[in-house]
Design an enzyme around this catalytic site. Structure first.
Site, PDB file in Angstrom:
ATOM      1  CD  GLU A 117      45.160  32.921  42.213  1.00 44.25           C
ATOM      2  OE1 GLU A 117      46.072  33.056  42.571  1.00 44.25           O
ATOM      3  OE2 GLU A 117      44.832  33.657  41.313  1.00 44.25           O
ATOM      4  CD  GLU A 154      49.840  36.076  45.958  1.00 43.53           C
ATOM      5  OE1 GLU A 154      48.904  35.252  46.073  1.00 43.53           O
ATOM      6  OE2 GLU A 154      50.009  36.765  44.884  1.00 43.53           O
ATOM      7  CG  ASP A 156      49.633  33.319  38.796  1.00 40.16           C
ATOM      8  OD1 ASP A 156      49.137  32.579  38.013  1.00 40.16           O
ATOM      9  OD2 ASP A 156      49.070  33.969  39.742  1.00 40.16           O
ATOM     10  CG  ASP A 168      42.102  40.274  45.040  1.00 35.98           C
ATOM     11  OD1 ASP A 168      42.962  40.466  44.414  1.00 35.98           O
ATOM     12  OD2 ASP A 168      41.457  39.203  45.417  1.00 35.98           O
ATOM     13  CE1 TYR A 228      46.926  38.381  37.582  1.00 36.10           C
ATOM     14  CE2 TYR A 228      49.067  36.994  37.493  1.00 36.10           C
ATOM     15  CZ  TYR A 228      47.879  37.706  38.121  1.00 36.10           C
ATOM     16  OH  TYR A 228      48.095  37.234  39.799  1.00 36.10           O
ATOM     17  NE  ARG A 284      48.527  30.636  44.335  1.00 32.81           N
ATOM     18  CZ  ARG A 284      48.769  31.706  45.178  1.00 32.81           C
ATOM     19  NH1 ARG A 284      49.596  31.725  46.052  1.00 32.81           N
ATOM     20  NH2 ARG A 284      48.141  32.669  44.474  1.00 32.81           N
ATOM     21  CD1 TRP A 318      42.610  38.699  32.507  1.00 25.09           C
ATOM     22  CD2 TRP A 318      41.932  38.059  34.704  1.00 25.09           C
ATOM     23  NE1 TRP A 318      43.197  39.329  33.538  1.00 25.09           N
ATOM     24  CE2 TRP A 318      42.897  39.053  34.631  1.00 25.09           C
ATOM     25  CE3 TRP A 318      41.615  37.541  35.782  1.00 25.09           C
ATOM     26  CZ2 TRP A 318      43.356  39.768  35.844  1.00 25.09           C
ATOM     27  CZ3 TRP A 318      41.941  38.163  37.077  1.00 25.09           C
ATOM     28  CH2 TRP A 318      42.910  39.121  37.146  1.00 25.09           C
ATOM     29  CG  HIS A 334      53.293  40.061  43.259  1.00 26.62           C
ATOM     30  ND1 HIS A 334      51.881  40.141  42.857  1.00 26.62           N
ATOM     31  CD2 HIS A 334      53.228  39.040  44.071  1.00 26.62           C
ATOM     32  CE1 HIS A 334      51.093  38.990  43.440  1.00 26.62           C
ATOM     33  NE2 HIS A 334      51.752  38.337  44.080  1.00 26.62           N
ATOM     34  NE  ARG A 363      52.889  37.092  40.765  1.00 29.02           N
ATOM     35  CZ  ARG A 363      51.383  37.377  40.505  1.00 29.02           C
ATOM     36  NH1 ARG A 363      50.546  36.701  40.829  1.00 29.02           N
ATOM     37  NH2 ARG A 363      51.110  38.400  39.755  1.00 29.02           N
TER      38      ARG A 363
HETATM   39  C1  CS2 Z   1      46.634  36.276  41.611  1.00 24.55           C
HETATM   40  C2  CS2 Z   1      45.730  37.279  42.121  1.00 24.55           C
HETATM   41  O1  CS2 Z   1      47.859  36.607  43.338  1.00 24.55           O
HETATM   42  C3  CS2 Z   1      47.602  36.037  42.687  1.00 24.55           C
HETATM   43  O2  CS2 Z   1      48.463  35.015  42.535  1.00 24.55           O
HETATM   44  O3  CS2 Z   1      46.508  35.409  40.731  1.00 24.55           O
HETATM   45  O4  CS2 Z   1      46.172  38.543  41.630  1.00 24.55           O
HETATM   46  C4  CS2 Z   1      44.303  37.099  41.220  1.00 24.55           C
HETATM   47  O5  CS2 Z   1      44.515  37.598  40.058  1.00 24.55           O
HETATM   48  C5  CS2 Z   1      43.404  37.809  42.101  1.00 24.55           C
HETATM   49  O6  CS2 Z   1      43.253  37.776  43.403  1.00 24.55           O
HETATM   50  C6  CS2 Z   1      41.979  37.892  41.439  1.00 24.55           C
HETATM   51  O7  CS2 Z   1      41.125  38.470  42.327  1.00 24.55           O
HETATM   52 MG    MG Z   2      47.564  33.511  41.169  1.00 25.62          MG
END
Ligand code: CS2
Ligand code: MG
Length: 403
Positions: free
Chosen positions: A263, A340, A211, A317, A159, A284, A403, A122, A147
């Site tokens: 995701e 990722e 993203d 997370d 974000y 994903r 969000w 990232h 990314r």
């Molecule tokens: C994100 C995440 O990794 C990603 O692509 O979209 O950081 C996402 O925001 C978090 O996993 C939310 O818990």
């Molecule tokens: Mg994402």
């Protein structure tokens, strides 16, 4: 072999992480990741009250039957809490069976389809120049895929952008949800300039991803996909919320930019239409949130029929337990695309010793039996749970937005 104990361990080495540990009468144990960001204790309660007691006495090799028992048997199917709980059980059982067989998990799944797993890192910056510096740092570290998320002129925060340059981005940054402001028009006007600058500076070979984090409508997503076509992105992720799977057909008709989604999905039913209509290119799903290896391999098999490849979610997370299991899955799955990777904090790495290794933009899962990730419980106990919430987003007029 019989299951004699199942316990949940919650730790917060920088962020909350939930682990299920299943022990057997032969002394072999397995662990699974049950972390659901911002809703951690809901899964803990589900596991402790409804799952752990019902595991005692079962044969851990009955992985499929145990999966069906907690899915069909619960009557209340699907949903992120249920599926994360089932995902943790499933991951722990595969770990146990790998250890019992003396085999790394990828061998149990069917063996290596590739030597190593390409990951994307990232890069984030408050402006385009800041982003370019971060992309350069990733390229120096060996990443082949990055990314890129950038601050938007006229919007205070958005974000994916870390508070300070070079820092890890952590969205769940306050006890109760913080409020962000969003402007689709400012975003859409800015993003093509970012990718033009990335290509000018880094040339054509680097894989570049982005993203959108569910913030556009289908026609806006179509515009963005079209406008970034000259910069040939590896993928555009979550361009619209995907509850409405058929919306992607329209986006698809307008752009050749590859699309990635999934995701927040937790079952094959969330992506069946997207996959069958060939509206996406990458799925994903995560082993934790989509019911573990047993369920995600069904998703991958369906995807393979329609030229859809995997691109699993791998944020901080999800714990190193999920990352380890995912890397074994990625090593085996025939239709692998990319994985990722967000580096965990040093404290997290110490709580979860692991066999997987990064080298040259790729990971290898290691040859340790099972998924190769352990938990140091004494160290985990030093970091007690702290409530943390994801932010919410409002349009400039105050309307609550995605969000
Ligand atoms: C994100 C995440 O990794 C990603 O692509 O979209 O950081 C996402 O925001 C978090 O996993 C939310 O818990
Ligand atoms: Mg994402």
């Amino acid at each position: 072999m019989k299951i004699v104990d199942a316990r949940v361990i919650v730790t917060c080495p920088g962020r909350n992480l939930v682990t299920l540990k299943i022990e057997t009468d032969e002394g072999i144990y397995g662990i699974g990741d049950a972390t659901l960001n911002g809703r951690e204790l809901a899964v803990v309660a589900y596991l402790e009250e409804h799952v752990a007691p019902a595991l005692i006495g079962r044969d851990p090799s009955s992985i499929e039957d145990i999966w069906q028992f907690f899915y069909r048997g619960a009557y209340w199917r699907r949903g992120p809490v249920t599926m994360s709980a089932i995902g943790a059980v499933d991951m722990a059982l595969w770990d146990i069976m790998g250890k019992a067989a003396g085999m790394p998990l990828y061998k149990l799944l069917g063996g290596k389809s590739r030597e190593r797993v390409m990951v994307y890192g990232h890069a984030t910056g408050h402006d385009i120049e800041g982003c370019l510096e971060e992309v350069a740092r990733h390229v120096e570290q060996g990443y082949r895929a990055v990314r890129v998320q950038c601050g938007i002129p006229g919007i205070a925060s958005t974000y994916g952008v870390a508070k300070k340059a070079g820092e890890r981005y952590e969205p769940a940054d306050s006890s109760l949800p913080s409020e962000n402001v969003w402007s689709t028009s400012k975003y859409l006007n800015h993003v093509p300039k970012l990718f033009q600058a990335v290509r000018e500076r880094f040339g054509d070979d680097l894989h570049v991803l982005h993203d959108v984090h569910h913030r556009l409508t289908p026609i806006e997503a179509a515009r963005l996909g079209k406008e970034v076509e000259p910069y040939h992105l590896f993928w555009l992720e979550d361009c619209v919320p995907a509850e409405n799977q058929s919306a992607f057909r329209m986006i698809r008709q307008h752009t050749t930019t590859p699309l990635a989604v999934g995701e927040v999905f937790n079952s094959i039913h969330d992506c069946r239409e997207l996959i069958e209509s060939q509206s996406i290119d990458y799925i994903r799903a995560t082993l934790t949130h989509a019911g573990g290896i047993t369920h995600v391999r069904r998703i991958a098999a369906l995807a393979e029929l329609y030229h859809v490849r995997t691109g699993f979610h791998g944020p901080t997370d999800l714990s190193p337990v999920c990352m380890g299991a995912a890397l074994h899955f990625d090593t085996w799955v025939p239709n692998f695309g990319i994985q990722e990777h967000m580096p965990h904090s040093e404290e997290t790495e110490a709580v979860f010793p692991h066999a997987y290794r990064f080298e040259d933009g790729h990971f290898t899962p290691g040859e340790v039996p099972g998924h190769g990730v352990d938990i140091d419980e004494a160290m985990a106990a030093k970091y007690p749970y702290k409530r943390a919430s994801l932010p919410v987003n409002r349009l400039e007029d105050g309307t609550l937005w995605h969000w």
